[in-house]
Design a protein around this motif. Structure first.
Motif, PDB file in Angstrom:
ATOM      1  N   ALA A 173       7.039  11.830  -6.490  1.00 52.12           N
ATOM      2  CA  ALA A 173       6.013  12.094  -7.492  1.00 52.12           C
ATOM      3  C   ALA A 173       5.320  10.810  -7.954  1.00 52.12           C
ATOM      4  CB  ALA A 173       6.639  12.794  -8.705  1.00 52.12           C
ATOM      5  N   LYS A 174       5.829   9.660  -7.524  1.00 54.83           N
ATOM      6  CA  LYS A 174       5.285   8.392  -7.994  1.00 54.83           C
ATOM      7  C   LYS A 174       4.354   7.758  -6.963  1.00 54.83           C
ATOM      8  CE  LYS A 174       9.230   7.371 -11.012  1.00 54.83           C
ATOM      9  NZ  LYS A 174      10.358   6.465 -11.291  1.00 54.83           N
ATOM     10  N   GLU A 175       3.526   6.857  -7.445  1.00 55.61           N
ATOM     11  CA  GLU A 175       2.595   6.106  -6.591  1.00 55.61           C
ATOM     12  C   GLU A 175       3.203   4.734  -6.293  1.00 55.61           C
ATOM     13  OE1 GLU A 175       0.240   5.005  -4.254  1.00 55.61           O
ATOM     14  OE2 GLU A 175      -1.077   6.397  -5.336  1.00 55.61           O
ATOM     15  N   TYR A 176       3.265   4.395  -5.003  1.00 49.88           N
ATOM     16  CA  TYR A 176       3.824   3.106  -4.612  1.00 49.88           C
ATOM     17  C   TYR A 176       2.772   2.140  -4.075  1.00 49.88           C
ATOM     18  CZ  TYR A 176       8.389   5.220  -5.231  1.00 49.88           C
ATOM     19  OH  TYR A 176       9.492   5.831  -5.779  1.00 49.88           O
ATOM     20  N   GLY A 177       1.597   2.629  -3.786  1.00 45.10           N
ATOM     21  CA  GLY A 177       0.547   1.757  -3.295  1.00 45.10           C
ATOM     22  C   GLY A 177       0.393   1.833  -1.792  1.00 45.10           C
ATOM     23  N   ILE A 178      -0.196   0.787  -1.231  1.00 45.68           N
ATOM     24  CA  ILE A 178      -0.573   0.755   0.184  1.00 45.68           C
ATOM     25  C   ILE A 178       0.483  -0.011   0.975  1.00 45.68           C
ATOM     26  CG2 ILE A 178      -2.404   0.154   1.811  1.00 45.68           C
ATOM     27  CD1 ILE A 178      -4.263  -0.090  -0.678  1.00 45.68           C
ATOM     28  N   PRO A 179       0.985   0.528   2.084  1.00 48.24           N
ATOM     29  CA  PRO A 179       1.939  -0.228   2.894  1.00 48.24           C
ATOM     30  C   PRO A 179       1.318  -1.535   3.396  1.00 48.24           C
ATOM     31  CG  PRO A 179       1.860   2.072   3.586  1.00 48.24           C
ATOM     32  CD  PRO A 179       0.724   1.865   2.638  1.00 48.24           C
ATOM     33  N   PHE A 180       2.089  -2.603   3.292  1.00 44.34           N
ATOM     34  CA  PHE A 180       1.635  -3.928   3.728  1.00 44.34           C
ATOM     35  C   PHE A 180       0.997  -3.898   5.118  1.00 44.34           C
ATOM     36  CE2 PHE A 180       3.898  -7.542   1.354  1.00 44.34           C
ATOM     37  CZ  PHE A 180       2.702  -8.168   1.086  1.00 44.34           C
ATOM     38  N   GLY A 181       1.729  -3.312   6.066  1.00 43.92           N
ATOM     39  CA  GLY A 181       1.304  -3.408   7.461  1.00 43.92           C
ATOM     40  C   GLY A 181       0.024  -2.687   7.782  1.00 43.92           C
ATOM     41  N   ASP A 182      -0.465  -1.869   6.856  1.00 45.83           N
ATOM     42  CA  ASP A 182      -1.666  -1.077   7.109  1.00 45.83           C
ATOM     43  C   ASP A 182      -2.774  -1.397   6.106  1.00 45.83           C
ATOM     44  OD1 ASP A 182      -2.778   0.814   8.820  1.00 45.83           O
ATOM     45  OD2 ASP A 182      -2.386   2.470   7.465  1.00 45.83           O
ATOM     46  N   LEU A 183      -2.634  -2.518   5.390  1.00 44.75           N
ATOM     47  CA  LEU A 183      -3.504  -2.787   4.244  1.00 44.75           C
ATOM     48  C   LEU A 183      -4.978  -2.856   4.615  1.00 44.75           C
ATOM     49  CD1 LEU A 183      -4.033  -3.549   1.302  1.00 44.75           C
ATOM     50  CD2 LEU A 183      -3.538  -5.930   1.911  1.00 44.75           C
ATOM     51  N   TRP A 184      -5.346  -3.788   5.489  1.00 40.33           N
ATOM     52  CA  TRP A 184      -6.770  -4.020   5.768  1.00 40.33           C
ATOM     53  C   TRP A 184      -7.392  -2.802   6.442  1.00 40.33           C
ATOM     54  CZ3 TRP A 184      -7.424  -7.511   2.538  1.00 40.33           C
ATOM     55  CH2 TRP A 184      -6.624  -8.644   2.457  1.00 40.33           C
ATOM     56  N   GLY A 215     -10.553   4.110   4.616  1.00 36.92           N
ATOM     57  CA  GLY A 215     -10.629   4.907   3.400  1.00 36.92           C
ATOM     58  C   GLY A 215      -9.467   5.848   3.169  1.00 36.92           C
ATOM     59  N   GLN A 216      -8.319   5.528   3.731  1.00 37.10           N
ATOM     60  CA  GLN A 216      -7.115   6.305   3.445  1.00 37.10           C
ATOM     61  C   GLN A 216      -5.889   5.454   3.752  1.00 37.10           C
ATOM     62  OE1 GLN A 216      -7.342   9.738   6.023  1.00 37.10           O
ATOM     63  NE2 GLN A 216      -6.478   8.654   7.767  1.00 37.10           N
ATOM     64  N   TYR A 217      -4.780   5.783   3.093  1.00 41.52           N
ATOM     65  CA  TYR A 217      -3.548   5.043   3.316  1.00 41.52           C
ATOM     66  C   TYR A 217      -2.378   6.009   3.412  1.00 41.52           C
ATOM     67  CZ  TYR A 217      -2.648   5.585  -1.733  1.00 41.52           C
ATOM     68  OH  TYR A 217      -2.434   6.082  -2.999  1.00 41.52           O
ATOM     69  N   HIS A 218      -1.299   5.507   4.021  1.00 40.03           N
ATOM     70  CA  HIS A 218      -0.138   6.349   4.275  1.00 40.03           C
ATOM     71  C   HIS A 218       0.823   6.321   3.094  1.00 40.03           C
ATOM     72  CE1 HIS A 218      -1.688   5.972   8.363  1.00 40.03           C
ATOM     73  NE2 HIS A 218      -0.966   7.029   8.664  1.00 40.03           N
ATOM     74  N   LEU A 219       1.358   7.477   2.773  1.00 40.37           N
ATOM     75  CA  LEU A 219       2.369   7.592   1.729  1.00 40.37           C
ATOM     76  C   LEU A 219       3.753   7.358   2.337  1.00 40.37           C
ATOM     77  CD1 LEU A 219       1.100  10.754  -0.187  1.00 40.37           C
ATOM     78  CD2 LEU A 219       0.498   8.352  -0.542  1.00 40.37           C
ATOM     79  N   PRO A 220       4.734   6.981   1.528  1.00 42.30           N
ATOM     80  CA  PRO A 220       6.099   6.830   2.053  1.00 42.30           C
ATOM     81  C   PRO A 220       6.568   8.104   2.730  1.00 42.30           C
ATOM     82  CG  PRO A 220       5.953   5.906  -0.149  1.00 42.30           C
ATOM     83  CD  PRO A 220       4.656   6.613   0.102  1.00 42.30           C
ATOM     84  N   GLY A 221       7.322   7.940   3.797  1.00 43.49           N
ATOM     85  CA  GLY A 221       7.817   9.077   4.553  1.00 43.49           C
ATOM     86  C   GLY A 221       7.298   9.037   5.975  1.00 43.49           C
ATOM     87  N   PRO A 222       8.031   9.597   6.914  1.00 40.93           N
ATOM     88  CA  PRO A 222       7.693   9.493   8.345  1.00 40.93           C
ATOM     89  C   PRO A 222       6.717  10.546   8.843  1.00 40.93           C
ATOM     90  CG  PRO A 222       9.780  10.615   8.083  1.00 40.93           C
ATOM     91  CD  PRO A 222       9.316  10.287   6.697  1.00 40.93           C
ATOM     92  N   ASN A 223       6.175  11.367   7.965  1.00 41.63           N
ATOM     93  CA  ASN A 223       5.378  12.503   8.418  1.00 41.63           C
ATOM     94  C   ASN A 223       3.883  12.239   8.500  1.00 41.63           C
ATOM     95  OD1 ASN A 223       7.732  14.156   8.543  1.00 41.63           O
ATOM     96  ND2 ASN A 223       7.631  14.414   6.312  1.00 41.63           N
ATOM     97  N   GLY A 224       3.458  11.006   8.240  1.00 43.57           N
ATOM     98  CA  GLY A 224       2.050  10.664   8.388  1.00 43.57           C
ATOM     99  C   GLY A 224       1.140  11.217   7.324  1.00 43.57           C
ATOM    100  N   VAL A 225       1.676  11.514   6.141  1.00 37.80           N
ATOM    101  CA  VAL A 225       0.853  12.033   5.052  1.00 37.80           C
ATOM    102  C   VAL A 225      -0.003  10.908   4.492  1.00 37.80           C
ATOM    103  CG1 VAL A 225       0.856  13.140   2.791  1.00 37.80           C
ATOM    104  CG2 VAL A 225       2.571  13.778   4.505  1.00 37.80           C
TER     105      VAL A 225
END
Length: 896
Positions: A479-490, A496-506
């Motif tokens: 339920a919390k926001e963790y931000g943008i994964p380092f490896g995918d930042l730029w 215009g989208q970033y990955h959420l924690p978890g292996p499912n590509g959300v």
């Protein structure tokens, strides 16, 4: 000042001579081992070759407080009329037990940073940028625009007004903070103090240096210390009979003293040193009795073969495995296991029909079969063995799986909890403790007292990254926001989208309008997927960067704010994280450089402009913060109890003398004595009560001293790790350690016709991250060339000194000068990361040769970066003529 400059001008002390006398004994090793034949000379502050000027004084300072190095070596500056004109390092008596903290070549080049013509002198605005967003931004001009000098009042007005406009128009999720003020302010802050006081911002999560180790370590053994408390200190290391250094090159990536400690350990105990690496690097040439070559990303296959050899010959420490581990065999499975698979049967091929023999592994990792078998016998039968890994092998696509296998094989040897033995892993960066020498903290300063607003947008990610022992209950909250994964930042900013924690590509939508960096770290050169950097920076409406130089980030900013180094503050302090056996208090070396200001002073100016009060942004001077840290310092008692006592005594007279606030206190030494003597070091000797034996109590009585794992033991089979990866991590893992070929790894190269070279990106002796990458004398003495195996170069028609073009399959390209060496495994090239990017605007080629331009944005584990999983095509460079780094023009911010 005029007389000083006149003396310098009249001196015959030319640049070439400076390069020679500035070099150290460590430099000699580095030069000789990389094929250079320069002649260098050790120098001290009394050397007659140096310019002799009257009226100066030697002032001690700690080295890289603002940069990417954790060792903080002792340095001295000879200052005349407020100008630092030469350097030396520590001069006190040296001994094996209490060695000097000598500066490395980087530390001895601080003068070239402090008053370089490349220093930022004034606040600057990009000429074609105007406030208000939209067409006023002219973002396409970032990186090529001209600069104009503005006043501090103008700069603060621009920054404050634009931040408020963007927040009110787009909301706080349109802000991105790069880094935090930790380097200067020790605030432990998530995000940016500036953006947090405006209501918060998005930030990044993941980590740069530790690779796949943190989450794996915390779940398999209940702790992660980055090679600190789980590693031997330098006294304990003397009792090792075998020292295995897996992916560790202290001659380049650690403090200068680490090489000495390893040599001393060899001398004291007759220890053999085995180094595993794809590069027969300077440390291997100086230290190793045996070099074990291994292709990048295939270390897991080698480890599985070591396990097979031990099991096949019954060489494993079965008693230790039975009593201190779970998951090795069918008789010792953990209660929470969801599978019947065990490590022993997996290694023997029971589940996939493939025994993990030396013959099988050799075809993958490239290590000769007989060497694999010999290596296995040595680590199994030599007691005690120090089994040490850097995190470099874990900075691969499946570095998490390497970490599992490293611990499993290490535990099979039984070398944990005994003097001289260890199974430890660390960062292998420019810190003594990271992957090389460890131990517990003996003396350290305390908190600064800075208080900053929390970030209501993003959640502290340390639990998510496995920095808490119970990762499931204390870590990820969907339920919390963790931000943008380092490896995918730029790339995330661009698409215009970033990955959420978890292996499912959300994914979640992203629309960054403002990028702000209020510290001196330069992530543009230090994050994978760097080919997206320019596009990301040109897409947003407003970029603000605090820095010392016009670094890559600053070159793409709209407002650049000049920052002081710690050597321009009243006092600067340092201490290592661990094994912290010394603390250091330095004084101001020079007055603040032109109009440069401390990071926190800039923060307060913005707060004042926004009329944000002390309740949100309490003001604290850098001097008071420094003394807060000194007065909060503690030292470990020498009685072996582990208890700590206050370091310094402080009287009312001391408070008045230094002009600081506080209360009198009793401590081990008077505060004035510490400051006058500059350094306080805990005296060490073999057998003292400070020697570190990790998990000694657990080894002696595992039932009475359980680990922080579900079973209370080392978990070779770790169900919690598998469950946590399935819940919150960015790619896959198994509960049982299993090798899996990496994306962009060796096995994939066999299917390629062009992208066939694996690139490894080690830390380099000439720079710490991107810090010092622009120092010309280091560029000249330690060129960061692309190093290729001599046979490979001959097949390609290359020769040393050629310029080559290296590209990945996504089309990113860099140009770099070639060095050839028989010391690199065939099919592998070596290029240290964090050179300053310099993109040819016509061709798109990064002619600065930053390795992270050709690393790909990948999503792995706890957001760690797969720096060492890269496949490249390498061909001759045919573009415009390029000069070596040391001959390139300096990046001068403004012509006077």
């Amino acid at each position: 000042m005029t007389s000083l400059l006149k003396k310098i001008e009249e001196s015959s002390f030319d640049r070439r001579r400076f390069v020679q006398v500035a070099a150290t004994a460590g430099v000699v090793a580095g030069l000789g081992l990389t094929g250079c034949d320069n002649k260098v000379t050790e120098t001290t502050k009394d050397s007659p070759t140096l310019v002799d000027l009257e009226g100066g004084e030697w002032i001690p300072f700690n080295c890289l407080t603002w940069g990417n190095c954790g060792f903080r070596c002792y340095n001295q500056a000879y200052v005349v009329d407020g100008v630092m004109i030469r350097q030396a390092t520590e001069q006190r008596p040296d001994s094996e037990d209490n060695p000097q903290h000598r500066g490395c070549p980087k530390g001895r080049s601080v003068r070239r940073i402090l008053t370089s013509p490349e220093r930022l002198k004034y606040p600057m605005k990009r000429k074609n940028w105007q406030p208000g967003g939209g067409s006023n931004t002219k973002g396409e001009m970032r990186g090529v625009d001209e600069w104009e000098r503005i006043s501090w009042d103008e700069a603060i007005d621009y920054v404050a007004n634009e931040l408020v406009r963007i927040r009110d128009t787009y909301g706080n999720r349109s802000f991105l903070a790069l880094g935090s003020l930790d380097f200067m302010m020790n605030s432990g802050l998530l995000g940016s103090p500036t953006l947090n006081m405006l209501g918060g911002c998005l930030t990044t999560w993941g980590q740069a240096s530790q690779g796949g180790f943190p989450v794996v370590s915390n779940n398999m053994r209940g702790v992660w210390s980055s090679g600190c408390s789980d590693s031997q200190d330098r006294m304990s290391l003397r009792h090792s009979k075998l020292i295995v250094l897996w992916g560790i090159n202290p001659a380049w990536s650690a403090s200068g003293g680490d090489m000495y400690h390893f040599l001393n350990a060899k001398r004291k105990s007759g220890a053999k040193v085995i180094i595993v690496d794809p590069f027969f690097h300077p440390s291997a040439q100086a230290l190793a009795d045996e070099w074990v070559p291994c292709r990048p990303g295939t270390d897991g296959a080698l480890l599985e073969a070591l396990a097979h050899e031990m099991i096949s010959n019954n060489l494993q420490d079965q008693e230790y495995l039975d009593t201190h581990c779970v998951g090795f065999d069918a008789e010792h499975m953990p209660e929470d296991a969801k599978s019947d698979e065990n490590f022993k049967d997996y290694i023997l091929g029971a589940y996939d029909g493939q025994p993990k023999t030396a013959e099988w592994a050799s075809k993958i990792c490239g290590t000769p079969v007989e060497q694999i078998k010999s290596f296995a016998r040595q680590i199994a039968t030599t007691k005690p063995t120090a089994f040490k890994s850097s995190s470099a092998p874990a900075r691969t696509f499946y570095g998490n799986r390497y970490a599992q296998l490293f611990f499993a094989v290490g535990w099979m040897t039984g070398n944990e909890g005994v003097l001289g033995g260890e199974v430890s892993a660390g960062s292998s960066f420019a810190n003594s403790h990271f992957g090389t020498i460890g131990g517990t903290s003996l003396v350290a300063f305390g908190a600064s007292g800075y208080k900053r607003a929390a970030n209501p947008i993003c959640t502290e990610p340390r639990g998510l990254q496995g920095w808490v022992a119970d990762s499931i209950s204390g870590g990820y909250d969907p339920a919390k926001e963790y931000g943008i994964p380092f490896g995918d930042l730029w790339k995330s900013i661009v698409v215009g989208q970033y990955h959420l924690p978890g292996p499912n590509g959300v994914t979640r939508e992203l629309d960054i309008k403002c990028i702000l960096r209020d510290n001196c770290w330069s992530p543009a050169t230090q994050i994978i997927g760097g080919d997206y950097f320019e596009r990301a920076m040109r897409k947003v409406e407003f970029v603000v960067i605090n820095d010392i130089y016009l670094t890559n980030d600053a070159q793409y900013a709209d407002i650049v704010l000049p920052v002081q180094t710690p050597l321009e503050l009243d006092y600067s302090i340092s201490f290592m994280c661990t094994p912290s056996d010394f603390v250091f208090v330095g004084r101001r070396i020079i007055e603040p450089y032109y109009e440069a200001k401390a990071d926190c002073e800039i923060y307060y100016m913005i707060a004042d402009k926004l009329k944000i009060g002390e309740d949100v942004a309490p003001r604290l001077s850098t001097k008071q913060a420094t003394f807060n840290q000194i007065m909060a310092g503690t030292i470990r008692k020498p009685d072996g109890s582990g208890e700590r006592e206050t370091l310094v005594s402080v009287t009312e007279e001391d408070l008045k003398f230094y002009g600081i606030e506080g209360a009198p206190q009793e401590g081990k030494i008077p505060i004035k004595e510490l400051i006058d003597n500059v350094i306080y070091q805990v005296e060490r000797k073999d057998g003292d009560n400070y020697m570190n034996v990790f998990n000694k109590a657990f080894r002696e009585d595992p039932e009475a001293n359980p680990l922080k794992t579900p079973s209370g033991k080392n978990e070779i089979y770790c169900q919690r790790l598998k469950d946590y990866y399935d819940l919150a991590m960015l790619h896959d893992i198994d509960a049982l350690p299993k090798y899996k070929p990496a994306v962009d790894g060796y096995e994939q190269s066999l299917t390629e016709t062009e992208y066939v070279f694996q690139m490894v990106t080690p830390h380099h002796i000439r720079q710490a991250g991107s810090t010092f990458a622009n120092v010309k004398q280091l560029n000249e003495v330690f060129p960061n060339d692309l190093i290729m195996n001599s046979g490979d170069a001959q097949k390609k028609g290359f020769k040393r000194g050629d310029w080559v073009l290296a590209s990945n399959s996504d089309g990113a390209k860099i140009a770099r000068r070639l060095n050839t060496s028989p010391c690199v495994v065939p099919g592998v090239v070596i290029l240290a990361p964090s050179n300053w990017r310099e993109v040819d605007q016509e061709t798109g080629v990064d002619i600065g040769g930053n390795a992270n331009t050709v690393t790909k944005p990948t999503l792995t584990g706890d957001g760690y970066q797969a720096f060492n999983s890269v496949l490249l095509k390498i061909e001759k460079y045919t573009g415009k003529e390029l000069l070596p780094d040391y001959k390139r023009a300096p990046i001068v911010p403004l012509s006077e």
